[in-house]
Design a protein around this motif. Structure first.
Motif, PDB file in Angstrom:
ATOM      1  N   ARG A  16       0.864  -1.161  -0.052  1.00 50.06           N
ATOM      2  CA  ARG A  16       0.032   0.097  -0.105  1.00 50.06           C
ATOM      3  C   ARG A  16       0.826   1.329   0.179  1.00 50.06           C
ATOM      4  N   SER A  25      -2.067   3.525  -4.135  1.00 48.61           N
ATOM      5  CA  SER A  25      -1.881   2.419  -4.773  1.00 48.61           C
ATOM      6  C   SER A  25      -1.890   1.359  -3.964  1.00 48.61           C
ATOM      7  N   ASP A  27      -0.669  -1.664  -4.876  1.00 48.90           N
ATOM      8  CA  ASP A  27       0.564  -2.449  -5.705  1.00 48.90           C
ATOM      9  C   ASP A  27       1.649  -1.657  -5.811  1.00 48.90           C
ATOM     10  N   ALA A  28       2.194  -0.927  -5.112  1.00 49.62           N
ATOM     11  CA  ALA A  28       3.416  -0.325  -5.046  1.00 49.62           C
ATOM     12  C   ALA A  28       4.486  -1.245  -4.629  1.00 49.62           C
TER      13      ALA A  28
END
Length: 150
Positions: A16, A25, A27-28
């Motif tokens: 996160r 995001s 998907d960081a």
């Protein structure tokens, strides 16, 4: 921020990314490899590059809100920056669980109760709004070589 936990040769971390109170995001990437050093950083994204540059001795903007772990030369280090000493590096005992980031208290408590590093990050995700997304792991062997899994 984030939650990054270490236990039994495994670093686990969420994906996160937030800005203020908003999720940017889930998907960081939280692992960055620069010149053979793996960095797992928590804090302000804008300060990550500054901390990495300062770690290698390159003058840059002062990284204010960023710290984390680095795997360098087979050693697990906690890294950060403060106004008095600049970049600091503290070698961690690989036998002791550790956690950093906004959900670190939850992760440490979970590991104290027997959770793995991955389970500890999942526990932090239940209580810390800044921890979420996917849980990724990276194993570290006795020679400091890393291997990741999603």
């Amino acid at each position: 921020m984030t939650t990054i936990a270490y236990k039994d040769g495994v670093i686990a971390y969420d994906s996160r990314q937030t800005r203020g109170g908003a999720i940017v995001s889930d998907d960081a990437p939280k692992c960055q490899v620069v010149d053979g050093v793996s960095f797992f950083l928590a804090g302000a994204v804008c300060d990550e590059k500054a901390l990495i540059a300062a770690y290698f001795g390159t003058p840059s903007a002062v990284p204010v809100e960023c710290s984390g772990y680095a795997i360098d030369g087979g050693k697990l280090l906690m890294v950060g920056h403060d106004d008095k000493t600049g970049v600091w590096r503290q070698e961690l005992d690989p036998a002791n669980p550790d956690a950093i980031g906004s959900g670190s208290a939850f992760a440490l408590a979970a590991m104290d109760m027997g959770a793995s590093a991955e389970e500890a990050v999942r526990a932090a995700m239940k209580r810390d709004i800044y921890t979420g997304g996917k849980v990724r792991t990276m194993g570290i062997d006795q020679h400091g070589k890393a291997s990741s899994s999603d």
